[in-house]
Motif scaffolding. Structure first.
Motif, PDB file in Angstrom:
ATOM      1  N   UNK A   1       6.543   9.176  -1.969  1.00 28.58           N
ATOM      2  CA  UNK A   1       5.278   9.538  -1.322  1.00 28.58           C
ATOM      3  C   UNK A   1       4.345   8.332  -1.214  1.00 28.58           C
ATOM      4  N   UNK A   2       4.299   7.518  -2.255  1.00 24.61           N
ATOM      5  CA  UNK A   2       3.424   6.343  -2.222  1.00 24.61           C
ATOM      6  C   UNK A   2       3.921   5.323  -1.197  1.00 24.61           C
ATOM      7  N   UNK A   3       5.235   5.141  -1.094  1.00 26.39           N
ATOM      8  CA  UNK A   3       5.778   4.204  -0.104  1.00 26.39           C
ATOM      9  C   UNK A   3       5.488   4.694   1.311  1.00 26.39           C
ATOM     10  N   UNK A   4       5.589   6.003   1.529  1.00 26.47           N
ATOM     11  CA  UNK A   4       5.285   6.554   2.853  1.00 26.47           C
ATOM     12  C   UNK A   4       3.815   6.327   3.206  1.00 26.47           C
ATOM     13  N   UNK A   5       2.935   6.430   2.205  1.00 29.70           N
ATOM     14  CA  UNK A   5       1.512   6.192   2.461  1.00 29.70           C
ATOM     15  C   UNK A   5       1.259   4.748   2.885  1.00 29.70           C
ATOM     16  N   UNK A   6       1.964   3.804   2.277  1.00 30.40           N
ATOM     17  CA  UNK A   6       1.724   2.386   2.542  1.00 30.40           C
ATOM     18  C   UNK A   6       2.429   1.885   3.795  1.00 30.40           C
ATOM     19  N   UNK A   7       3.496   2.531   4.209  1.00 23.83           N
ATOM     20  CA  UNK A   7       4.309   2.002   5.312  1.00 23.83           C
ATOM     21  C   UNK A   7       4.361   2.935   6.518  1.00 23.83           C
ATOM     22  N   UNK A   8       3.613   4.024   6.512  1.00 22.60           N
ATOM     23  CA  UNK A   8       3.613   4.944   7.647  1.00 22.60           C
ATOM     24  C   UNK A   8       2.885   4.376   8.848  1.00 22.60           C
ATOM     25  N   UNK A   9       2.891   5.108   9.950  1.00 25.70           N
ATOM     26  CA  UNK A   9       2.223   4.614  11.172  1.00 25.70           C
ATOM     27  C   UNK A   9       0.708   4.467  11.001  1.00 25.70           C
ATOM     28  N   UNK A  10       0.099   5.279  10.144  1.00 26.76           N
ATOM     29  CA  UNK A  10      -1.323   5.159   9.811  1.00 26.76           C
ATOM     30  C   UNK A  10      -1.434   4.944   8.301  1.00 26.76           C
ATOM     31  N   UNK A  11      -1.156   3.738   7.822  1.00 28.35           N
ATOM     32  CA  UNK A  11      -1.056   3.521   6.373  1.00 28.35           C
ATOM     33  C   UNK A  11      -2.398   3.675   5.664  1.00 28.35           C
ATOM     34  N   UNK A  12      -2.339   4.084   4.395  1.00 27.46           N
ATOM     35  CA  UNK A  12      -3.536   4.223   3.579  1.00 27.46           C
ATOM     36  C   UNK A  12      -3.160   3.964   2.127  1.00 27.46           C
ATOM     37  N   UNK A  13      -4.177   3.627   1.320  1.00 27.21           N
ATOM     38  CA  UNK A  13      -3.934   3.377  -0.091  1.00 27.21           C
ATOM     39  C   UNK A  13      -3.680   4.704  -0.804  1.00 27.21           C
ATOM     40  N   UNK A  14      -2.615   4.819  -1.571  1.00 25.92           N
ATOM     41  CA  UNK A  14      -2.342   6.076  -2.277  1.00 25.92           C
ATOM     42  C   UNK A  14      -3.330   6.295  -3.409  1.00 25.92           C
ATOM     43  N   UNK A  15      -3.376   7.532  -3.901  1.00 23.46           N
ATOM     44  CA  UNK A  15      -4.269   7.876  -5.001  1.00 23.46           C
ATOM     45  C   UNK A  15      -3.881   7.093  -6.243  1.00 23.46           C
ATOM     46  N   UNK A  16      -4.875   6.685  -7.029  1.00 21.89           N
ATOM     47  CA  UNK A  16      -4.634   5.856  -8.202  1.00 21.89           C
ATOM     48  C   UNK A  16      -4.049   6.619  -9.365  1.00 21.89           C
ATOM     49  N   UNK A  17      -3.706   5.869 -10.409  1.00 22.42           N
ATOM     50  CA  UNK A  17      -3.097   6.427 -11.609  1.00 22.42           C
ATOM     51  C   UNK A  17      -4.081   7.314 -12.358  1.00 22.42           C
ATOM     52  N   UNK A  18      -3.634   8.532 -12.699  1.00 15.20           N
ATOM     53  CA  UNK A  18      -4.471   9.461 -13.450  1.00 15.20           C
ATOM     54  C   UNK A  18      -3.796   9.955 -14.724  1.00 15.20           C
ATOM     55  N   UNK A  19      -2.515   9.658 -14.901  1.00 19.54           N
ATOM     56  CA  UNK A  19      -1.802  10.058 -16.113  1.00 19.54           C
ATOM     57  C   UNK A  19      -0.550   9.204 -16.234  1.00 19.54           C
ATOM     58  N   UNK A  20       0.205   9.420 -17.287  1.00 24.20           N
ATOM     59  CA  UNK A  20       1.438   8.670 -17.500  1.00 24.20           C
ATOM     60  C   UNK A  20       2.521   9.169 -16.543  1.00 24.20           C
ATOM     61  N   UNK A  21       3.260   8.254 -15.953  1.00 16.15           N
ATOM     62  CA  UNK A  21       4.429   8.603 -15.147  1.00 16.15           C
ATOM     63  C   UNK A  21       5.480   7.516 -15.339  1.00 16.15           C
ATOM     64  N   UNK A  22       6.683   7.790 -14.884  1.00 13.54           N
ATOM     65  CA  UNK A  22       7.794   6.894 -15.185  1.00 13.54           C
ATOM     66  C   UNK A  22       8.797   6.898 -14.042  1.00 13.54           C
ATOM     67  N   UNK A  23       9.522   5.799 -13.901  1.00 21.56           N
ATOM     68  CA  UNK A  23      10.558   5.671 -12.884  1.00 21.56           C
ATOM     69  C   UNK A  23      11.658   4.769 -13.444  1.00 21.56           C
ATOM     70  N   UNK A  24      12.918   5.140 -13.211  1.00 19.95           N
ATOM     71  CA  UNK A  24      14.038   4.300 -13.653  1.00 19.95           C
ATOM     72  C   UNK A  24      14.719   3.675 -12.443  1.00 19.95           C
ATOM     73  N   UNK A  25      14.813   2.353 -12.455  1.00 23.05           N
ATOM     74  CA  UNK A  25      15.539   1.581 -11.446  1.00 23.05           C
ATOM     75  C   UNK A  25      16.703   0.898 -12.143  1.00 23.05           C
ATOM     76  N   UNK A  26      17.920   1.147 -11.664  1.00 26.20           N
ATOM     77  CA  UNK A  26      19.114   0.603 -12.306  1.00 26.20           C
ATOM     78  C   UNK A  26      19.733  -0.479 -11.434  1.00 26.20           C
TER      79      UNK A  26
END
Length: 472
Positions: free
Chosen positions: A90-115
């Motif tokens: 969702x954040x990548x779509x916000x930044x790279x879409x046809x009408x890009x915008x800054x995504x909402x900022x961090x409000x809690x802990x989140x995590x992502x695994x890249x292998x």
């Protein structure tokens, strides 16, 4: 039942050691913490970093990518079942879409695994197949990290320090009047306690908007599911001398302060922060400079306090096997470098390094590797030189966030010597003498990405090389 519970704990402990053994020797894991105070750009940093690690065409400074040692990179479910997934798509779509915008900022802990699937270099690569390395990226608000400094504070000590800091700030005028008027010895009135806590929260919000950094407790600004709970219903009060009676306003404020440390701050440290072994601290340094000397000094104190919460140094092989972590590398990154012409980037880096000198020396002494850098995780401007009064100005051009218009902007020149900023800040100067540092808010611009390329950036590849390059 008791014996069964003990047996279960022993089994889970053995399984944990087994998992640590497997990770340490077969599929090792790097836990990268990403933090920074409000508006520092944490969400954009993680989104662009992941996108550029998946498509590495713009990552020449990451040696493993330049040398072809990264066979592939792919996203996997994060290992912590109770932690929300960072919403990368969702954040990548916000930044790279046809009408890009800054995504909402961090409000809690989140995590992502890249292998990663990695090819060994040299002779070793001829005899071994690709190996796997997991990168767990943990996103958490810097405001929560500031709370770790509360662990060694008493309510009286914290109150005194906060009230002293608020003196003279226009944003705190209403709260200071309410705190002084409060009858601390009277029996607790929940309505009055909530009103006082709400006044303090409004004070913190106003100070953050004015560019101040040290706004504790952090959960007052980002309460999540704790909003309205007693653990967030307290405020600093002036010392009156003597012990307040049981059930009084002051005693209850003190009890709730201790509950906040025990029930909010300690679990965050135990469950998330203590497991980090690489860390990037993002800093909106340009925003603080624009806000003036008091904001720069407040930022310096806040960042020094944040580093006091880290456990910098090297993790032993046995500690890694048992799941014990220390922060081995810390990057201090001044964000929004694209708001300056590239000729000013070295000065921004020097100011960042000087601002973090005290914290950096402490981390270096403990054995951690540290670095300062000026970056832009997503480049939103282009550079151009314009004629002005018979001379040339090095400007940046971008799409204004306020109304979407294209505009060229000259932010002024940063001083060659960082002391020109840091000395007035430490001395309590109200403003910069003979200088005016402007900041423009730019929106992301529409992008056309070629196959194999991530979003454009400034030095994100060098940041990645410092943070994880040795493990790739």
């Amino acid at each position: 039942m008791v014996i069964g519970n003990i047996a279960d704990r022993v089994i889970h402990g053995v399984e944990g050691i087994g998992a640590g053994f497997s990770e340490a020797f077969f599929e090792p894991v790097i836990r990268l913490g990403v933090t920074g105070l409000s508006r520092a750009g944490k969400t954009v940093f993680i989104t662009s970093l992941v996108a550029n690690l998946l498509d590495r065409g713009r990552m020449p400074g990451l040696r493993a990518a330049a040398e072809g040692r990264i066979v592939s990179a792919f996203l996997q479910p994060q290992p912590d079942d109770t932690v929300p997934r960072f919403d990368y798509e969702a954040h990548l779509a916000a930044l790279t879409g046809p009408e890009p915008f800054w995504p909402e900022g961090t409000r809690s802990v989140s995590e992502l695994r890249l292998s990663f699937r990695l090819r060994e270099s040299g002779l070793l690569g001829m005899f071994r197949g690709p190996r796997t390395l997991h990168l767990d990226i943990v996103d958490y608000p810097g405001e929560w990290l500031l709370d770790l400094s509360l662990m060694d504070e008493t309510y009286a000590g914290w109150s005194g320090a906060v009230l002293e800091r608020l003196e003279g700030r226009s944003e705190a005028k209403a709260f200071l009047a309410a705190a002084r008027a409060a009858d601390q010895q009277a029996e607790l009135d929940e309505v009055a306690a909530k009103a006082l806590a709400a006044e303090y929260t409004a004070c913190l919000s106003s100070m953050r908007a004015a560019g101040y950094s040290d706004c504790t407790p952090g959960r007052f600004l980002l309460p999540g599911d704790l909003a309205g709970s007693p653990v967030l219903t307290f405020a600093p009060l002036p010392e009156t001398g003597g012990r307040a009676p049981r059930g009084s306003l002051r005693r209850e404020m003190e009890r709730r302060f201790e509950a906040y440390k025990a029930q909010v701050v300690t679990p965050f440290f135990r469950d998330h922060f203590s497991r980090i072994d690489r860390q990037v601290v993002l800093v909106d340094l340009l925003g603080a400079i624009h806000a003036g000397p008091p904001a720069v000094e407040d930022l310096r104190r806040a960042m020094t306090g944040i580093l006091g919460a880290f456990r910098p140094g090297r993790t032993s092989w046995l500690g890694g096997l048992l799941g014990m972590s220390r922060v081995e590398r810390i990057l201090f990154a001044a964000t929004k470098a694209d708001h300056l012409h590239h000729t000013e980037h070295a000065k921004l880096t020097q100011i960042m390094a000087a601002l973090m000198r005290e914290a950096k020396d402490r981390a270096d002494f403990a054995g951690a590797d540290t670095a300062a850098m000026a970056i832009a995780a997503l480049r939103a401007t282009v550079e151009e030189t314009v004629s002005h009064k018979g001379g040339a100005l090095d400007c940046v051009r971008g799409r204004l966030r306020a109304d979407g218009r294209e505009a060229a902007f000259y932010p002024g020149e940063l001083p060659d010597n960082p002391a020109a900023l840091l000395a007035p800040a430490r001395e309590g100067a109200p403003d910069w003498l003979g200088a005016d540092y402007e900041v423009m808010e730019f929106a992301p611009t529409p992008l056309t990405l070629r196959p194999g390329e991530g979003p454009p950036h400034i030095r994100l590849d060098r940041a990645a090389e410092f943070l994880i390059g040795d493990r790739l």
